[in-house]
Design a protein around this motif. Structure first.
Motif, PDB file in Angstrom:
ATOM      1  N   ALA A  32       0.854  -1.120   0.131  1.00 18.26           N
ATOM      2  CA  ALA A  32       0.191  -0.148  -0.146  1.00 18.26           C
ATOM      3  C   ALA A  32       0.922   1.215   0.304  1.00 18.26           C
ATOM      4  O   ALA A  32       2.163   1.201   0.036  1.00 18.26           O
ATOM      5  CB  ALA A  32      -0.957   0.015   1.307  1.00 18.26           C
ATOM      6  N   CYS A  55      -0.489  -1.249  -8.089  1.00 17.29           N
ATOM      7  CA  CYS A  55      -1.764  -1.009  -8.034  1.00 17.29           C
ATOM      8  C   CYS A  55      -1.758   0.371  -7.358  1.00 17.29           C
ATOM      9  O   CYS A  55      -1.840   0.505  -6.240  1.00 17.29           O
ATOM     10  CB  CYS A  55      -2.628  -1.860  -7.433  1.00 17.29           C
ATOM     11  N   LEU A  60      -3.812   3.744  -6.377  1.00 15.63           N
ATOM     12  CA  LEU A  60      -5.160   4.130  -6.188  1.00 15.63           C
ATOM     13  C   LEU A  60      -5.505   5.291  -7.259  1.00 15.63           C
ATOM     14  O   LEU A  60      -4.743   6.197  -7.414  1.00 15.63           O
ATOM     15  CB  LEU A  60      -5.269   4.659  -4.687  1.00 15.63           C
ATOM     16  N   ASP A 104      -6.329   8.860  -1.334  1.00 13.73           N
ATOM     17  CA  ASP A 104      -7.011   7.670  -0.564  1.00 13.73           C
ATOM     18  C   ASP A 104      -8.019   8.226   0.578  1.00 13.73           C
ATOM     19  O   ASP A 104      -7.819   8.440   1.609  1.00 13.73           O
ATOM     20  CB  ASP A 104      -5.846   6.982   0.085  1.00 13.73           C
ATOM     21  N   SER A 159      -2.310  -5.971   0.194  1.00 14.49           N
ATOM     22  CA  SER A 159      -2.802  -4.668  -0.228  1.00 14.49           C
ATOM     23  C   SER A 159      -3.209  -4.727  -1.840  1.00 14.49           C
ATOM     24  O   SER A 159      -4.165  -4.207  -2.176  1.00 14.49           O
ATOM     25  CB  SER A 159      -1.850  -3.680  -0.233  1.00 14.49           C
ATOM     26  N   ASP A 160      -2.313  -5.248  -2.750  1.00 11.89           N
ATOM     27  CA  ASP A 160      -2.644  -5.357  -4.114  1.00 11.89           C
ATOM     28  C   ASP A 160      -4.049  -5.952  -4.502  1.00 11.89           C
ATOM     29  O   ASP A 160      -4.694  -5.769  -5.002  1.00 11.89           O
ATOM     30  CB  ASP A 160      -1.347  -6.030  -4.746  1.00 11.89           C
ATOM     31  N   CYS A 215      -6.777  -3.763  -3.495  1.00  9.59           N
ATOM     32  CA  CYS A 215      -6.712  -2.556  -4.516  1.00  9.59           C
ATOM     33  C   CYS A 215      -7.177  -3.034  -5.942  1.00  9.59           C
ATOM     34  O   CYS A 215      -8.081  -2.181  -6.338  1.00  9.59           O
ATOM     35  CB  CYS A 215      -5.086  -2.021  -4.763  1.00  9.59           C
ATOM     36  N   ASN A 216      -6.949  -4.054  -6.307  1.00 10.01           N
ATOM     37  CA  ASN A 216      -7.486  -4.713  -7.629  1.00 10.01           C
ATOM     38  C   ASN A 216      -8.927  -5.111  -7.478  1.00 10.01           C
ATOM     39  O   ASN A 216      -9.611  -4.690  -8.331  1.00 10.01           O
ATOM     40  CB  ASN A 216      -6.527  -5.794  -8.107  1.00 10.01           C
ATOM     41  N   ARG A 239      -9.212  -0.170  -7.563  1.00 13.36           N
ATOM     42  CA  ARG A 239      -8.361   0.978  -7.187  1.00 13.36           C
ATOM     43  C   ARG A 239      -8.883   2.113  -6.396  1.00 13.36           C
ATOM     44  O   ARG A 239      -8.394   3.067  -6.522  1.00 13.36           O
ATOM     45  CB  ARG A 239      -7.625   1.295  -8.405  1.00 13.36           C
ATOM     46  N   ASP A 242      -7.088   0.415  -0.855  1.00 16.13           N
ATOM     47  CA  ASP A 242      -5.945  -0.590  -0.589  1.00 16.13           C
ATOM     48  C   ASP A 242      -5.708  -1.146   0.903  1.00 16.13           C
ATOM     49  O   ASP A 242      -6.638  -0.780   1.820  1.00 16.13           O
ATOM     50  CB  ASP A 242      -4.632   0.127  -1.139  1.00 16.13           C
TER      51      ASP A 242
END
Length: 289
Positions: free
Chosen positions: A15, A31, A33, A45, A242-243, A246-247, A251, A254
């Protein structure tokens, strides 16, 4: 993996981290945001910003309640912890929230300075927590000028060193912290990642030994180690999963928002632990307000 002291792999897959925003070439993330646009203002964020505001409000409450325990051991030292944690959350909102207007797009100062300050305050907060672990041993009488100043100035020194190295990394003032291909900066890596984690673990060990030596009950230890577990979970959400979050949220979110909430909950458990091993109860002093 680039190895110990290298930021590239950490910053690419984790993140958004304040220390990572000090490296110009670390902005390329796996990734990133997308944030939200409010007129000319872009918030990178918003979810973590909201979580940080909740934690800010809760920290004020914790400080208020701790202040009411007039005869409790370590009251002033705990309030110092809450105060520095409060400012850490503010710096987190500025550093990680990604607050930028159209006129700021080409001004790195709005990213670099809050990020360097945040890295310094994260270490200062964890250091003060660790120092609170020594308070119960009464090596120095709690609440005295010697106790307060020794904790404050040692934390302040670490804050200055960390913030300076962070700023020097970004602006190359001295040339001592150049940004190589793997973004290796061992000093910043230790100050931003290693020392905070070590300080938190040392606090847990110190208070565990204190409880075993001085108290007949062991229930307070569940609060301490529960807090440590929550802190560790927050790191997992930041650095490991986190990825996928996020995905999976297109996005918009995270791991940071979960880290903020877990860390604040850990702070609540630390506060409850401290309250449980002090003689005064919250209600004893409510008539003072």
């Amino acid at each position: 993996m680039s190895g110990f002291g290298a930021f590239r792999d950490v910053c690419y897959s984790s993140a958004t981290i304040g220390a990572c925003r000090l490296f110009t070439s670390a902005q390329d993330k796996n990734c990133e945001l997308q944030g939200i646009q409010l007129g000319t203002l872009r918030i990178l964020d918003p979810a973590n910003t909201i979580a940080s505001v909740i934690a800010l409000s809760g920290t004020i409450y914790l400080g208020y309640r701790a202040h009411s325990k007039y005869a409790a051991v370590g009251r002033k030292e705990m309030n110092l912890l809450y105060m520095i944690y409060f400012f850490t959350l503010i710096s987190q909102i500025l550093a990680l929230g990604g607050w930028k207007t159209d006129s700021m797009n080409n001004d790195d100062a709005f990213i670099v300075w809050p990020s360097a300050i945040n890295a310094g305050l994260v270490l200062a907060t964890s250091w003060i927590l660790m120092m609170n672990g020594f308070v119960g041993y009464q090596i120095v009488e709690d609440g005295t000028w010697l106790s307060m100043l020794s904790i404050f100035f040692s934390a302040f020194a670490l804050f200055i060193v960390t913030a300076f190295i962070g700023l020097d990394t970004a602006y190359s003032w001295t040339g001592a912290f150049t940004q190589g291909d793997d973004l290796r900066n061992t000093a910043l890596y230790i100050l931003a990642f290693v020392l905070p984690a070590v300080s938190i673990v040392l606090y847990a060990l110190l208070v565990t030994l204190l409880v075993i030596r001085t108290l007949s009950q062991r229930k307070p230890l569940g609060l301490v180690w529960g807090g440590l577990l929550l802190f560790a979970l927050g790191q997992v959400f930041t650095f490991v999963i986190s990825d996928p979050i996020c995905n999976g949220t297109n996005r918009y979110v995270d791991g940071n928002v979960f880290n903020t909430l877990f860390t604040f909950t850990a702070m609540i458990l630390v506060s409850k632990f401290w309250s449980s091993i002090t003689e005064d109860e919250w209600e004893d002093f409510e008539d003072h307000y």
